[in-house]
Design a protein around this motif. Structure first.
Motif, short mmCIF file in Angstrom:
data_model
loop_
_atom_site.label_atom_id
_atom_site.label_comp_id
_atom_site.label_asym_id
_atom_site.label_seq_id
_atom_site.Cartn_x
_atom_site.Cartn_y
_atom_site.Cartn_z
N LEU A 1 -6.97 6.20 4.58
CA LEU A 1 -8.21 5.48 4.24
C LEU A 1 -8.06 3.97 4.43
N GLU B 1 -8.13 3.33 8.16
CA GLU B 1 -9.48 3.48 8.71
C GLU B 1 -10.38 2.30 8.35
N GLU B 2 -10.14 1.72 7.17
CA GLU B 2 -10.95 0.58 6.72
C GLU B 2 -10.41 -0.75 7.27
N ASN C 1 -7.53 -2.13 6.60
CA ASN C 1 -6.76 -2.86 5.58
C ASN C 1 -5.25 -2.81 5.81
#
Length: 158
Positions: A151, A154-155, A157
């Protein structure tokens, strides 16, 4: 620690560990006879990541820090068994275990589990089943960490 005090401490802690869940007292008594005591001072390594599989340990007193690639994973306290996955899997150590404080351990010789298979198959089966459960819980925790990582990636970060 005197032999009687050591045995009393082990008897107090061993049944509370997940590795010995459901194990009968008579089996615990015979298992305890195979254990010995070892002490480390704060900062000493018990085993190192990448090292050969060796003994396993029941932490009786103090705290142990577990690290991977020099990064702290977590600390464990009295009543925790550690170092068992490597000898069972005949794999190199996956973490470094360091005495975070002065510690006292009950040493579970790696040959103890191998000998149990022949000498006490019922106890061996319970210990192996309990370790399989512990490893399954650890895998579930790793899945959650991997999902968090995905996650974050994907963001953007990472």
């Amino acid at each position: 620690m005197s032999e009687d005090k050591l045995k009393k401490k082990i008897i107090e802690l061993l049944p509370k560990t997940s590795l010995f869940g459901g194990v009968e007292k008579v089996d615990l008594d015979s298992f305890i006879e195979t254990l010995s005591e070892r002490s480390y001072i704060a900062g000493e390594n018990i085993f190192e990541e990448g090292g050969s599989p060796g003994d396993s340990y029941l932490l009786l007193e103090g705290e142990v820090k577990l690290t991977v690639i020099g990064r702290r994973l977590f600390k464990i306290g009295p009543g925790r068994v550690f170092g068992i996955a490597s000898p069972l899997g005949i794999q190199k150590q996956i973490v470094t275990a360091t005495a975070d404080t002065d510690i006292v351990l009950a040493v579970i010789p790696k040959m103890t589990l191998y000998l149990l298979e022949k000498e006490n198959p019922r106890l061996f089966g319970k210990i192996i089943l309990n370790e399989a459960r512990d490893l399954a819980r650890a895998l579930k925790g790793m899945k959650e960490i991997i999902l968090d990582y995905i996650l974050m990636e994907e963001e953007g970060n990472l």
